[in-house]
Design a protein around this motif. Structure first.
Motif, PDB file in Angstrom:
ATOM      1  N   ASP A 121       0.879  -1.162   0.000  1.00 10.38           N
ATOM      2  CA  ASP A 121       0.000   0.000   0.000  1.00 10.38           C
ATOM      3  C   ASP A 121       0.918   1.215   0.000  1.00 10.38           C
ATOM      4  O   ASP A 121       2.124   1.070  -0.214  1.00 10.38           O
ATOM      5  N   ALA A 122       0.405   2.395   0.224  1.00  6.78           N
ATOM      6  CA  ALA A 122       1.218   3.601   0.126  1.00  6.78           C
ATOM      7  C   ALA A 122       2.274   3.708   1.225  1.00  6.78           C
ATOM      8  O   ALA A 122       3.227   4.470   1.088  1.00  6.78           O
ATOM      9  N   GLN A 123       2.141   2.942   2.310  1.00  8.49           N
ATOM     10  CA  GLN A 123       3.067   3.031   3.437  1.00  8.49           C
ATOM     11  C   GLN A 123       3.839   1.752   3.724  1.00  8.49           C
ATOM     12  O   GLN A 123       4.844   1.796   4.417  1.00  8.49           O
ATOM     13  N   THR A 124       3.359   0.620   3.221  1.00  5.10           N
ATOM     14  CA  THR A 124       3.879  -0.673   3.631  1.00  5.10           C
ATOM     15  C   THR A 124       4.116  -1.570   2.431  1.00  5.10           C
ATOM     16  O   THR A 124       3.361  -1.523   1.466  1.00  5.10           O
ATOM     17  N   ALA A 158       8.648   3.633   2.890  1.00  2.00           N
ATOM     18  CA  ALA A 158       7.904   4.695   2.209  1.00  2.00           C
ATOM     19  C   ALA A 158       8.501   6.039   2.581  1.00  2.00           C
ATOM     20  O   ALA A 158       8.868   6.269   3.735  1.00  2.00           O
ATOM     21  N   PRO A 159       8.616   6.954   1.605  1.00  2.00           N
ATOM     22  CA  PRO A 159       9.109   8.284   1.946  1.00  2.00           C
ATOM     23  C   PRO A 159       8.122   9.018   2.852  1.00  2.00           C
ATOM     24  O   PRO A 159       6.918   8.812   2.762  1.00  2.00           O
ATOM     25  N   ALA A 160       8.647   9.847   3.718  1.00  2.00           N
ATOM     26  CA  ALA A 160       7.795  10.596   4.646  1.00  2.00           C
ATOM     27  C   ALA A 160       7.027  11.683   3.908  1.00  2.00           C
ATOM     28  O   ALA A 160       7.560  12.330   3.019  1.00  2.00           O
ATOM     29  N   VAL A 161       5.789  11.842   4.272  1.00  2.00           N
ATOM     30  CA  VAL A 161       4.982  12.930   3.740  1.00  2.00           C
ATOM     31  C   VAL A 161       5.197  14.108   4.683  1.00  2.00           C
ATOM     32  O   VAL A 161       4.898  14.021   5.871  1.00  2.00           O
ATOM     33  N   THR A 162       5.716  15.202   4.158  1.00  2.00           N
ATOM     34  CA  THR A 162       6.105  16.312   5.026  1.00  2.00           C
ATOM     35  C   THR A 162       4.935  17.136   5.523  1.00  2.00           C
ATOM     36  O   THR A 162       5.054  17.849   6.500  1.00  2.00           O
ATOM     37  N   GLU A 163       3.809  17.057   4.858  1.00  2.00           N
ATOM     38  CA  GLU A 163       2.627  17.804   5.277  1.00  2.00           C
ATOM     39  C   GLU A 163       1.606  16.823   5.862  1.00  2.00           C
ATOM     40  O   GLU A 163       1.525  15.679   5.432  1.00  2.00           O
ATOM     41  N   LEU A 164       0.839  17.276   6.822  1.00  2.16           N
ATOM     42  CA  LEU A 164      -0.179  16.415   7.408  1.00  2.16           C
ATOM     43  C   LEU A 164      -1.385  16.256   6.511  1.00  2.16           C
ATOM     44  O   LEU A 164      -2.121  15.304   6.617  1.00  2.16           O
ATOM     45  N   SER A 165      -1.619  17.213   5.646  1.00  4.42           N
ATOM     46  CA  SER A 165      -2.787  17.170   4.789  1.00  4.42           C
ATOM     47  C   SER A 165      -2.428  17.674   3.405  1.00  4.42           C
ATOM     48  O   SER A 165      -1.620  18.577   3.250  1.00  4.42           O
ATOM     49  N   ASP A 193      -0.221  17.194  -4.528  1.00  5.80           N
ATOM     50  CA  ASP A 193      -0.685  15.964  -3.895  1.00  5.80           C
ATOM     51  C   ASP A 193       0.516  15.258  -3.268  1.00  5.80           C
ATOM     52  O   ASP A 193       1.126  14.386  -3.882  1.00  5.80           O
ATOM     53  N   LEU A 194       0.865  15.668  -2.046  1.00  2.32           N
ATOM     54  CA  LEU A 194       2.068  15.146  -1.395  1.00  2.32           C
ATOM     55  C   LEU A 194       1.961  13.663  -1.093  1.00  2.32           C
ATOM     56  O   LEU A 194       2.934  12.924  -1.239  1.00  2.32           O
ATOM     57  N   LYS A 195       0.792  13.229  -0.684  1.00  2.00           N
ATOM     58  CA  LYS A 195       0.614  11.806  -0.387  1.00  2.00           C
ATOM     59  C   LYS A 195       0.725  10.978  -1.664  1.00  2.00           C
ATOM     60  O   LYS A 195       1.333   9.910  -1.669  1.00  2.00           O
ATOM     61  N   ARG A 198       3.837   7.347  -5.247  1.00  2.00           N
ATOM     62  CA  ARG A 198       4.487   7.069  -6.541  1.00  2.00           C
ATOM     63  C   ARG A 198       5.973   6.797  -6.366  1.00  2.00           C
ATOM     64  O   ARG A 198       6.518   5.869  -6.978  1.00  2.00           O
ATOM     65  N   LEU A 199       6.637   7.583  -5.514  1.00  2.00           N
ATOM     66  CA  LEU A 199       8.061   7.348  -5.245  1.00  2.00           C
ATOM     67  C   LEU A 199       8.281   5.992  -4.601  1.00  2.00           C
ATOM     68  O   LEU A 199       9.246   5.285  -4.914  1.00  2.00           O
TER      69      LEU A 199
END
Length: 145
Positions: A12-15, A38-45, A66-68, A73-74
């Motif tokens: 999934d996007a995190q795992t 997974a790369p960290a998303v720097t913004e909470l939203s 769209d940071l998430k 994608r990365l």
């Protein structure tokens, strides 16, 4: 006859988790993916902000990237790079991708021609939290385990 080794990628996007099957009747076992994070998303939203218009009472939305989605994608590219290296070493012969629809799309877009040839099946589902001993029940239509 040498068994056909199948890697089952649960993402999934995190795992990401990888399960391995060495042929019919051999079951599945886990493969370490410690280097895949997974790369960290720097913004909470990634919701757009609201700003006041320069003139008048109107308010308008400011579109943020769209940071998430970018992080997902990365991560998909990193997963595919890892799989490509493993395929070139001969670590597996067939590949099954299992991920939610959006992540599955990112993974498909990143696949190299070699991985596309090795792709045996893909399933649009989130099974990242399914224990390995329950995974074969989810694959009965795809693979004899």
């Amino acid at each position: 006859m040498k068994p056909i080794k199948t890697w089952i990628v649960l993402a999934d996007a995190q795992t990401v988790r990888i399960a391995i099957n060495n042929g019919t009747g051999k079951g599945v076992y886990g493969h370490s993916t410690q280097n895949l994070k997974a790369p960290a998303v720097t913004e909470l939203s990634d919701a757009p902000d609201i700003m006041n218009a320069a003139v008048g009472p109107n308010r308008g939305g400011v579109s943020d990237p769209d940071l998430k989605g970018q992080a997902a994608r990365l991560f998909a590219v990193d997963i595919v790079r890892y799989l490509g290296a493993a395929l070139s070493r001969g670590d597996f012969h067939r590949l099954i991708l299992i991920a939610p629809a959006t992540m599955l799309g990112y993974l498909r877009q990143a696949l190299t021609p070699g991985l596309q040839k090795a792709l045996y099946a893909d399933i649009a589902k989130d099974l990242t939290h399914v224990p390995l001993d329950e995974l074969p029940a989810h694959l009965t239509n795809v693979l004899a385990i």
